[in-house]
Structures are given as structure tokens and as C-alpha cells.
Design a protein around this motif. Structure first.
Motif, PDB file in Angstrom:
ATOM      1  N   LYS A   2      43.006 141.239 -58.183  1.00 40.54           N
ATOM      2  CA  LYS A   2      43.667 140.463 -59.218  1.00 40.54           C
ATOM      3  C   LYS A   2      43.056 139.072 -59.262  1.00 40.54           C
ATOM      4  O   LYS A   2      42.948 138.395 -58.246  1.00 40.54           O
ATOM      5  CB  LYS A   2      45.181 140.380 -58.957  1.00 40.54           C
ATOM      6  CG  LYS A   2      45.883 141.726 -59.119  1.00 40.54           C
ATOM      7  CD  LYS A   2      47.387 141.589 -59.031  1.00 40.54           C
ATOM      8  CE  LYS A   2      48.070 142.944 -59.240  1.00 40.54           C
ATOM      9  NZ  LYS A   2      49.551 142.844 -59.181  1.00 40.54           N
ATOM     10  N   TYR A   3      42.652 138.681 -60.449  1.00 42.27           N
ATOM     11  CA  TYR A   3      41.948 137.422 -60.662  1.00 42.27           C
ATOM     12  C   TYR A   3      42.783 136.233 -60.188  1.00 42.27           C
ATOM     13  O   TYR A   3      43.955 136.114 -60.515  1.00 42.27           O
ATOM     14  CB  TYR A   3      41.617 137.277 -62.143  1.00 42.27           C
ATOM     15  CG  TYR A   3      40.932 136.004 -62.530  1.00 42.27           C
ATOM     16  CD1 TYR A   3      39.625 135.748 -62.151  1.00 42.27           C
ATOM     17  CD2 TYR A   3      41.599 135.056 -63.305  1.00 42.27           C
ATOM     18  CE1 TYR A   3      38.990 134.576 -62.524  1.00 42.27           C
ATOM     19  CE2 TYR A   3      40.978 133.891 -63.698  1.00 42.27           C
ATOM     20  CZ  TYR A   3      39.671 133.648 -63.302  1.00 42.27           C
ATOM     21  OH  TYR A   3      39.048 132.487 -63.682  1.00 42.27           O
ATOM     22  N   LEU A 255      34.056 138.623 -67.999  1.00 44.05           N
ATOM     23  CA  LEU A 255      34.797 139.877 -68.140  1.00 44.05           C
ATOM     24  C   LEU A 255      34.825 140.634 -66.814  1.00 44.05           C
ATOM     25  O   LEU A 255      35.882 141.134 -66.396  1.00 44.05           O
ATOM     26  CB  LEU A 255      34.146 140.740 -69.216  1.00 44.05           C
ATOM     27  CG  LEU A 255      34.658 142.184 -69.348  1.00 44.05           C
ATOM     28  CD1 LEU A 255      36.113 142.184 -69.815  1.00 44.05           C
ATOM     29  CD2 LEU A 255      33.796 142.972 -70.328  1.00 44.05           C
ATOM     30  N   ALA A 256      33.682 140.706 -66.144  1.00 49.86           N
ATOM     31  CA  ALA A 256      33.597 141.445 -64.887  1.00 49.86           C
ATOM     32  C   ALA A 256      34.509 140.855 -63.822  1.00 49.86           C
ATOM     33  O   ALA A 256      35.112 141.591 -63.029  1.00 49.86           O
ATOM     34  CB  ALA A 256      32.147 141.453 -64.388  1.00 49.86           C
ATOM     35  N   ARG A 258      37.323 139.565 -64.171  1.00 45.64           N
ATOM     36  CA  ARG A 258      38.737 139.778 -64.482  1.00 45.64           C
ATOM     37  C   ARG A 258      39.090 141.246 -64.666  1.00 45.64           C
ATOM     38  O   ARG A 258      40.216 141.571 -64.996  1.00 45.64           O
ATOM     39  CB  ARG A 258      39.111 139.013 -65.763  1.00 45.64           C
ATOM     40  CG  ARG A 258      39.085 137.500 -65.628  1.00 45.64           C
ATOM     41  CD  ARG A 258      39.109 136.830 -66.998  1.00 45.64           C
ATOM     42  NE  ARG A 258      39.400 135.411 -66.924  1.00 45.64           N
ATOM     43  CZ  ARG A 258      38.525 134.481 -66.576  1.00 45.64           C
ATOM     44  NH1 ARG A 258      37.291 134.837 -66.264  1.00 45.64           N
ATOM     45  NH2 ARG A 258      38.864 133.197 -66.535  1.00 45.64           N
ATOM     46  N   SER A 259      38.118 142.129 -64.469  1.00 46.66           N
ATOM     47  CA  SER A 259      38.340 143.542 -64.787  1.00 46.66           C
ATOM     48  C   SER A 259      37.949 144.447 -63.626  1.00 46.66           C
ATOM     49  O   SER A 259      37.001 144.172 -62.897  1.00 46.66           O
ATOM     50  CB  SER A 259      37.528 143.927 -66.024  1.00 46.66           C
ATOM     51  OG  SER A 259      37.572 145.314 -66.264  1.00 46.66           O
ATOM     52  N   ASP A 260      38.703 145.531 -63.493  1.00 46.41           N
ATOM     53  CA  ASP A 260      38.356 146.584 -62.541  1.00 46.41           C
ATOM     54  C   ASP A 260      37.985 147.865 -63.283  1.00 46.41           C
ATOM     55  O   ASP A 260      38.037 148.956 -62.726  1.00 46.41           O
ATOM     56  CB  ASP A 260      39.535 146.862 -61.593  1.00 46.41           C
ATOM     57  CG  ASP A 260      39.269 146.282 -60.197  1.00 46.41           C
ATOM     58  OD1 ASP A 260      38.096 145.978 -59.904  1.00 46.41           O
ATOM     59  OD2 ASP A 260      40.227 146.144 -59.411  1.00 46.41           O
ATOM     60  N   ASN A 261      37.615 147.726 -64.546  1.00 40.83           N
ATOM     61  CA  ASN A 261      37.203 148.866 -65.346  1.00 40.83           C
ATOM     62  C   ASN A 261      35.984 149.536 -64.712  1.00 40.83           C
ATOM     63  O   ASN A 261      35.030 148.858 -64.334  1.00 40.83           O
ATOM     64  CB  ASN A 261      36.861 148.386 -66.763  1.00 40.83           C
ATOM     65  CG  ASN A 261      36.469 149.534 -67.682  1.00 40.83           C
ATOM     66  OD1 ASN A 261      35.361 150.032 -67.617  1.00 40.83           O
ATOM     67  ND2 ASN A 261      37.398 149.926 -68.546  1.00 40.83           N
ATOM     68  N   VAL A 264      32.642 148.557 -66.296  1.00 40.70           N
ATOM     69  CA  VAL A 264      32.277 147.177 -65.968  1.00 40.70           C
ATOM     70  C   VAL A 264      31.804 147.091 -64.520  1.00 40.70           C
ATOM     71  O   VAL A 264      30.823 146.409 -64.212  1.00 40.70           O
ATOM     72  CB  VAL A 264      33.471 146.226 -66.203  1.00 40.70           C
ATOM     73  CG1 VAL A 264      33.138 144.814 -65.716  1.00 40.70           C
ATOM     74  CG2 VAL A 264      33.840 146.196 -67.679  1.00 40.70           C
ATOM     75  N   ASN A 265      32.501 147.801 -63.628  1.00 44.92           N
ATOM     76  CA  ASN A 265      32.095 147.808 -62.214  1.00 44.92           C
ATOM     77  C   ASN A 265      30.700 148.394 -62.037  1.00 44.92           C
ATOM     78  O   ASN A 265      29.906 147.907 -61.229  1.00 44.92           O
ATOM     79  CB  ASN A 265      33.101 148.603 -61.388  1.00 44.92           C
ATOM     80  CG  ASN A 265      34.421 147.870 -61.221  1.00 44.92           C
ATOM     81  OD1 ASN A 265      34.487 146.648 -61.408  1.00 44.92           O
ATOM     82  ND2 ASN A 265      35.473 148.588 -60.880  1.00 44.92           N
ATOM     83  N   SER A 268      28.114 145.995 -63.099  1.00 45.65           N
ATOM     84  CA  SER A 268      28.052 144.850 -62.184  1.00 45.65           C
ATOM     85  C   SER A 268      27.243 145.152 -60.924  1.00 45.65           C
ATOM     86  O   SER A 268      26.924 144.234 -60.161  1.00 45.65           O
ATOM     87  CB  SER A 268      29.471 144.425 -61.774  1.00 45.65           C
ATOM     88  OG  SER A 268      30.246 144.053 -62.887  1.00 45.65           O
TER      89      SER A 268
END
Length: 319
Positions: A2-3, A255-256, A258-261, A264-265, A268
Motif C-alpha cells: 500500500k502506497y 502508476l507502478a 501505486r499499483s499491484d496490477n 504493471v508488475n 516493472s
């Protein structure tokens, strides 16, 4: 994950942590103690609305990080300066006479401009010139753009490998690891103790190393589209497009972080792999410095209670 909103940077024998407009630099002094300096810095993206627009804020955020980095590096270096009693040179005397109290700001500005020019020359223009030597053999613009990108990444890796041979840089990379571990520890719902920080990952998606790799990868896509036959015009395009590429790269990094998609992961991953070159496992004394920097600007206990209510915070840590 969590950001949390906190970020940091490794300095000489220490770490800077920033939360909103507050930042703190913690340095391990030569006598073994920890010196913490807390200050404020309002970013350009907050001062000027235009600078905070999407795809524009990336360039100014990078400038902010350079300015703040120079300030904190100067503070940390002050604990390890040699020959304090030596006479100032002619250049120092002249600069003191001309610029007075602003001499440090002028030096910082000169160093920043020189660093940016050198970075563009080495990582943007030089790969183009090297790749251009293959122009007679490779006739595909797409392959040339990929080759240029590969050369750019190879130069970056060689540069990191070269400077990592220096003892001071090796220790800075260890502090860099401690910075990431502290942020990961908090953002994964663990109390900020040396043991928990040691267990956390030294890789983080919001790292500046990831930003640089994203810039290099996205530049390949841009230069596949931007096709100019003249070498000088291609060089100009590389320089002119730097802010555009930086802006796009920053938005992805934002975006990366703030995201655990899963997608996106996955995207990254290259940046996280590259962090293996710029981060190392810290020792406990370095972790203690990182914790001191975090606690100066961030109430991690309140953050855990709000975002990870099931996390148990021992009684002695809440006092």
C-alpha cells in the motif's frame, strides 16, 4: 503493498527520506552517532500548477530530485571533509568574492547543468553515434533504433559496474538498499524494526534506477517512430525528445508505485532487475540510519494502524 507517499535517496554514509514537503537526512557520523537534519522543500510541481500537469511533472520532479539530492549530499559530505585547516585556493577566493553567500548555490547549479549535459551526451548522443557506424550494414530503421537502445543500456550498465568499484559508492549502494528496505517494510504492513527491515526487499518500483531504465526502453519506441536521415538532425531529436520521454516514463513509474496490477508488475521487472546493480544488502548500522530518517518525517505507526489494522504494534513501540 500500500502506497505510503514516502521516498528517499542514499547519500554519503546516510539516507534522505522525504514525505510531502518534509525531508530528513540521517548521517552516520565518524564518531558512530547518527545526525539527523530535518527541513522542508516545496517542489516545483506544487509551486506552479503547469509544472504539475501529467506528462509535464516528470521533468520538474526530476529537477526537484536533483536539487534536493545536491543539498543532502552537501550536508552528508560536510561530516567527512578533509583538510579543513588548509588555505583556500585562488578559485575559491575568487568565487567567494564574486558570489558571496550564494557561492554554494552557484556551484550546485553549475554541477547540475554539467551533469545533465554529460548524461545527455553519454547516454543519448554517444549510443546514436556508435549505432550510426553500423548504418552501412543495417538498413532497417527499426533495427537501428533497437541497436541504439541496446548500446545505451550497455553503456549504463558498464558505467554502474565501473563506479561500483569505488568503496564509497559500494557503501552508498548499501545505504540505497537500506532505504528501499525501510519503505518496503512499511508498505507491506510490518513494524519498522531492524529485524523487519532486514527481511524486506531491497528492490522498489519507485526507484530512480527504474526510472532511468524505463527512459531507455521507452526511448527505443520513440526513436522507432521518429526517423530522420541526417545524423545532426537525429542528434537534435534525441536531445529535444528527452523531456517528452522523461515525462512518459515518470507517469509509468508513478502508476507502478501505486499499483499491484500483474501487468504493471511485469512491465516493472526490467527496472527491478537493474536495481541489483545499484542496491546492496545493508548492515544493521545502515538500517538504523534509514529508520532514523523515516521516523523524522513519517508517522509509520499511524500509517500502519490506518492501512494495516491487523498489524500488532508492541507496547514499547507506541510510547
Amino acid at each position: 503493498m500500500k502506497y505510503s507517499g514516502i521516498g528517499g535517496q542514499a547519500v554519503i554514509e546516510g539516507i534522505m527520506m522525504k514525505n510531502k514537503d518534509q525531508y530528513a537526512t540521517a548521517v552516520r557520523r565518524p564518531d558512530g552517532g547518527i545526525e539527523v537534519k530535518k527541513d522542508t522543500y516545496v517542489s516545483m510541481t506544487e509551486k506552479v500548477p503547469f509544472c504539475g500537469l501529467p506528462f509535464v511533472r516528470g521533468v520538474f520532479s526530476f529537477a526537484d530530485s536533483m536539487i534536493l539530492g545536491m543539498r543532502t549530499l552537501s550536508f552528508s559530505a560536510s561530516f567527512f571533509e578533509d583538510d579543513e585547516d588548509s588555505e583556500p585556493g585562488k578559485l575559491e577566493l575568487w568565487m567567494d568574492k564574486v558570489f558571496g553567500e550564494k557561492v554554494e548555490q552557484v556551484l550546485m547549479a553549475v554541477v547540475m547543468v554539467f551533469s545533465v549535459v554529460m548524461a545527455i551526451g553519454i547516454f543519448m548522443v554517444l549510443p546514436l553515434l556508435i549505432a550510426n557506424a553500423c548504418k552501412q550494414v543495417i538498413h532497417s530503421d527499426t533495427i537501428m533504433a533497437i541497436l541504439e537502445g541496446v548500446i545505451r543500456i550497455a553503456i549504463f550498465i558498464a558505467y554502474i559496474k565501473l563506479i561500483s568499484r569505488m568503496e564509497d559508492i559500494r557503501r552508498t549502494f548499501m545505504y540505497h538498499g537500506a532505504e528501499h528496505k525501510c519503505i518496503n517494510c512499511i508498505e507491506h504492513g510490518m513494524t519498522l524494526t531492524v529485524d523487519h527491515v532486514r527481511e524486506s526487499s531491497k528492490q522498489h518500483k519507485r526507484c530512480g534506477t527504474s526510472f532511468l531504465i524505463i527512459v531507455m526502453l521507452i526511448s527505443i519506441l520513440f526513436f522507432m517512430v521518429v526517423r530522420v536521415d541526417n545524423v545532426l538532425l537525429r542528434m537534435a531529436s534525441r536531445i529535444i525528445l528527452v523531456p517528452v520521454i522523461a515525462g512518459v516514463s515518470y507517469e509509468f513509474l508513478r502508476l507502478a508505485g501505486r499499483s499491484d496490477n500483474p501487468v504493471v508488475n511485469l512491465l516493472s521487472k526490467p527496472g527491478l532487475w537493474m536495481q541489483n546493480l545499484t542496491t546492496s544488502e545493508p548492515d544493521d548500522s545502515m538500517i538504523e540510519v534509514a529508520i532514523a530518517a523515516v521516523e523524522a518525517v513519517f508517522d509509520w505507526k499511524a500509517y500502519l494502524r490506518e492501512n494495516f489494522p491487523d498489524t500488532e504494534i508492541p507496547e514499547e513501540e507506541t510510547r
